[in-house]
Scaffold this motif. Structure first.
Motif, PDB file in Angstrom:
ATOM      1  N   ILE A  74       1.102  -1.222   0.146  1.00 52.82           N
ATOM      2  CA  ILE A  74       0.038  -0.516  -0.119  1.00 52.82           C
ATOM      3  C   ILE A  74       1.240   1.113  -0.597  1.00 52.82           C
ATOM      4  O   ILE A  74       0.270   1.753  -0.896  1.00 52.82           O
ATOM      5  N   ARG A  75       1.992   0.820   0.390  1.00 57.81           N
ATOM      6  CA  ARG A  75       2.876   2.706   1.212  1.00 57.81           C
ATOM      7  C   ARG A  75       3.677   2.341  -0.566  1.00 57.81           C
ATOM      8  O   ARG A  75       4.572   3.296  -0.631  1.00 57.81           O
ATOM      9  N   SER A  76       3.936   1.380  -1.376  1.00 62.17           N
ATOM     10  CA  SER A  76       4.302   1.704  -2.373  1.00 62.17           C
ATOM     11  C   SER A  76       3.426   2.377  -3.941  1.00 62.17           C
ATOM     12  O   SER A  76       3.560   2.602  -4.440  1.00 62.17           O
ATOM     13  N   LEU A  77       2.053   2.241  -3.481  1.00 64.97           N
ATOM     14  CA  LEU A  77       1.395   2.873  -4.247  1.00 64.97           C
ATOM     15  C   LEU A  77       1.662   4.770  -4.572  1.00 64.97           C
ATOM     16  O   LEU A  77       1.376   4.622  -3.711  1.00 64.97           O
ATOM     17  N   SER A  78       0.827   4.814  -5.423  1.00 65.90           N
ATOM     18  CA  SER A  78       0.595   6.207  -6.280  1.00 65.90           C
ATOM     19  C   SER A  78      -0.752   6.216  -6.818  1.00 65.90           C
ATOM     20  O   SER A  78      -0.675   5.318  -7.571  1.00 65.90           O
ATOM     21  N   LEU A  79      -1.493   7.533  -7.234  1.00 65.03           N
ATOM     22  CA  LEU A  79      -2.115   7.797  -8.266  1.00 65.03           C
ATOM     23  C   LEU A  79      -1.174   7.777  -9.793  1.00 65.03           C
ATOM     24  O   LEU A  79      -0.737   7.902 -10.136  1.00 65.03           O
ATOM     25  N   THR A  80      -2.326   6.637 -10.563  1.00 64.80           N
ATOM     26  CA  THR A  80      -1.966   6.241 -12.066  1.00 64.80           C
ATOM     27  C   THR A  80      -2.682   7.512 -12.733  1.00 64.80           C
ATOM     28  O   THR A  80      -3.231   8.461 -12.134  1.00 64.80           O
ATOM     29  N   ARG A  81      -2.184   7.745 -14.095  1.00 66.55           N
ATOM     30  CA  ARG A  81      -2.142   8.890 -14.748  1.00 66.55           C
ATOM     31  C   ARG A  81      -4.155   9.010 -15.568  1.00 66.55           C
ATOM     32  O   ARG A  81      -4.953   9.691 -15.069  1.00 66.55           O
ATOM     33  N   GLY A  82      -4.674   7.484 -15.536  1.00 68.54           N
ATOM     34  CA  GLY A  82      -5.918   7.297 -15.183  1.00 68.54           C
ATOM     35  C   GLY A  82      -6.995   7.653 -14.512  1.00 68.54           C
ATOM     36  O   GLY A  82      -7.884   8.342 -14.456  1.00 68.54           O
ATOM     37  N   GLU A  83      -5.930   6.999 -12.931  1.00 68.94           N
ATOM     38  CA  GLU A  83      -6.721   7.562 -11.698  1.00 68.94           C
ATOM     39  C   GLU A  83      -7.019   9.125 -11.589  1.00 68.94           C
ATOM     40  O   GLU A  83      -7.856   9.472 -11.072  1.00 68.94           O
ATOM     41  N   SER A  84      -5.395  10.255 -11.804  1.00 73.87           N
ATOM     42  CA  SER A  84      -5.410  11.155 -11.781  1.00 73.87           C
ATOM     43  C   SER A  84      -6.310  11.456 -13.145  1.00 73.87           C
ATOM     44  O   SER A  84      -7.737  12.676 -12.546  1.00 73.87           O
ATOM     45  N   THR A  85      -6.644  11.653 -14.124  1.00 77.75           N
ATOM     46  CA  THR A  85      -7.673  12.544 -15.021  1.00 77.75           C
ATOM     47  C   THR A  85      -9.087  12.092 -14.495  1.00 77.75           C
ATOM     48  O   THR A  85      -9.975  13.062 -14.858  1.00 77.75           O
ATOM     49  N   TYR A  86      -9.772  10.108 -13.905  1.00 83.49           N
ATOM     50  CA  TYR A  86     -10.738  10.183 -13.071  1.00 83.49           C
ATOM     51  C   TYR A  86     -11.533  11.183 -12.591  1.00 83.49           C
ATOM     52  O   TYR A  86     -12.633  12.137 -12.743  1.00 83.49           O
ATOM     53  N   LEU A  87     -10.314  12.106 -11.702  1.00 83.07           N
ATOM     54  CA  LEU A  87     -10.814  12.865 -10.494  1.00 83.07           C
ATOM     55  C   LEU A  87     -10.735  14.197 -10.653  1.00 83.07           C
ATOM     56  O   LEU A  87     -11.506  15.106 -10.254  1.00 83.07           O
ATOM     57  N   ARG A  88      -9.975  14.618 -11.590  1.00 83.83           N
ATOM     58  CA  ARG A  88      -9.433  16.141 -12.227  1.00 83.83           C
ATOM     59  C   ARG A  88     -10.825  15.955 -13.024  1.00 83.83           C
ATOM     60  O   ARG A  88     -11.931  17.319 -12.849  1.00 83.83           O
ATOM     61  N   GLY A  89     -11.416  15.682 -13.687  1.00 85.27           N
ATOM     62  CA  GLY A  89     -12.130  15.697 -15.125  1.00 85.27           C
ATOM     63  C   GLY A  89     -13.726  15.665 -14.979  1.00 85.27           C
ATOM     64  O   GLY A  89     -14.288  15.714 -15.373  1.00 85.27           O
ATOM     65  N   ASN A  90     -13.600  13.840 -14.000  1.00 83.05           N
ATOM     66  CA  ASN A  90     -15.253  13.458 -14.082  1.00 83.05           C
ATOM     67  C   ASN A  90     -16.267  14.128 -12.593  1.00 83.05           C
ATOM     68  O   ASN A  90     -16.031  14.912 -12.464  1.00 83.05           O
ATOM     69  N   THR A  91     -17.109  13.656 -13.143  1.00 83.66           N
ATOM     70  CA  THR A  91     -18.430  14.591 -12.159  1.00 83.66           C
ATOM     71  C   THR A  91     -19.180  14.464 -11.527  1.00 83.66           C
ATOM     72  O   THR A  91     -19.300  13.408 -11.605  1.00 83.66           O
TER      73      THR A  91
END
Length: 430
Positions: A74-91
């Motif tokens: 879990i400590r090695s995890l970071s946001l993927t590009r797709g996850e960041s795009t989802y959080l930034r752009g989704n409604t």
């Protein structure tokens, strides 16, 4: 569709990390994290694991090395590009760019802080310390890891055919619940089952069943990763953590008394609409409502999360009426220890009197009661709560004294400051 039983047998779970994404968490955690990042980023908070079920010896069931392996992952995890795009752009809740650019830049670079793990008798002592916005992200994945590893320990002793039968029975049990809920008129139900799920794959299977079986009656999931994957609504607002920490930072009784409303004021600045949901029970619902500022009555609704749900909803209705609000326009969300019979009962009682919704948790995503020998897969009450803030202990009173948390002297002080009357003890199952 994944054959879970075969996957368990063939891979003995090694192919499946318990937590596979930084957003494999409850949506409200991300919303609260943004609020904390904005308002109290430097507050130092400690979270602690609490097993309310002493009869479940986690340290005997779960190998410490395997637990550390999962926590390190879990400590090695970071946001993927797709996850960041989802959080930034989704409604979310009808609003685009719910998450501000400065918060997203921080979240994209965050890694969860170190943990402290120690075996104490038959239990594990697991704590997390650090800056509040970072350390708060441990709560949901830590619970998911402990719950799933306990399940794996039981499943590891089962043969291939036994596993197939187990999951066939669990699927049948799940679908029988769905069939009951199909007949409930006006139902609005969401999955709130991430923290004490049987496994990620099983939670995802439960969500698939609700999508197919309930259609528009199923309004979404609290699990942000599953919501993204299944293209459904991510559901969640705020939790007890906020008032617990705000209260722990109060220096006087007057500041302590005002702390829960300071939380609401900060939230009011950031959110509107269906995100304005009151969670009143951290230090006693009756006392919270009696002293609440008038502007809170204009919020969209209220979540009932402890005590007698009927009494809680009736109190909310009377509170709105006394302040000139129409309860029929208000939303009441039930979220404590729900299963099908209780959902049907509450929907029947309050339909037409308020807008009713349900956050269905453990008995959706981890109901293996009666399916394993000695009921070894039955869910149990495991929580991970903020224990201190800037060195001060936190307290939670709840509407059920069996859920009270904190040092005994501080619990008594909070009862005095908030004027909490004697409360009815109710069994805590999950």
């Amino acid at each position: 569709m994944v054959d879970i039983a075969t996957r368990v047998w063939n891979h003995r779970w090694k192919i499946d990390p318990v937590v596979r994404s930084l957003i494999d968490t409850d949506f409200y955690k991300l919303l609260m994290c943004q609020s904390v990042f904005r308002n109290m980023p430097d507050t130092q908070v400690t979270f602690s694991l609490i097993n309310r079920a002493d009869h479940v010896p986690l340290a005997r069931l779960i190998d410490e090395g395997e637990l550390r392996e999962q926590l390190d992952h879990i400590r090695s995890l970071s946001l993927t590009r797709g996850e960041s795009t989802y959080l930034r752009g989704n409604t979310f809740y009808g609003k685009r760019q719910m998450f501000r650019p400065d918060f997203m830049e921080w979240l994209e670079g965050v890694r969860l802080p170190p943990y402290h793990l120690e075996r104490v008798g038959d239990q594990y002592e697991l704590t997390f310390e650090g800056a509040w916005p970072e350390v708060m992200l441990w709560e949901i994945p830590a619970l998911a890891v402990l719950m799933e590893l306990r399940g794996r320990a039981v499943l590891n002793d089962m043969g291939r055919f036994e596993l197939q039968v187990l999951y066939a029975r669990a699927l049948t049990k799940l679908w029988e619940k769905v069939e009951v809920l199909q007949r409930v008129e006006g139902l609005r139900l969401a999955d709130f089952g991430t923290r004490r799920r049987h496994s990620y794959l099983w939670q995802d299977r439960c969500v698939q069943a609700l999508i197919e079986g309930l259609g528009e009656k199923f309004v979404g999931t609290s699990n942000c990763h599953i919501a993204m994957k299944r293209d459904i609504e991510a559901i969640g607002t705020n939790a007890h953590e906020l008032p617990m920490v705000y209260a722990a930072l109060a220096e006087t009784d007057e500041e302590l008394r005002a702390a829960p409303y300071k939380v609401m004021a900060d939230w009011h600045e950031e959110h509107d609409g269906n995100l304005r949901i009151i969670l009143p029970d951290t230090f006693g619902s009756r006392e919270f409502l009696e002293n609440a500022p008038d502007w809170l009555a204009g919020w969209t609704g209220m979540r009932i999360d402890s005590g007698d749900p009927v009494a809680g909803a009736e109190a909310a209705i009377e509170w709105w009426r006394a302040r000139g609000e129409d309860p029929r326009q208000k939303l009441v969300i039930f979220s404590d220890g729900l299963d099908v019979d209780k959902i049907v009962e509450l929907q029947k009682r309050f339909s037409g009197r308020v807008r009713v919704s349900f956050g269905w948790g453990t008995y959706l995503t981890n109901d293996f009661r009666g399916l394993a020998p000695d009921d070894a897969l039955a869910p149990f009450s495991l929580v991970c709560k903020a224990a201190s803030a800037n060195g001060n202990p936190t307290v939670k009173l709840s509407d059920n004294p069996l859920k009270a948390m904190g040092p005994s002297d501080e619990i008594e002080r909070y009862r005095r400051v908030f004027g909490v009357a004697p409360q009815e003890r109710m069994d805590v199952f999950v």
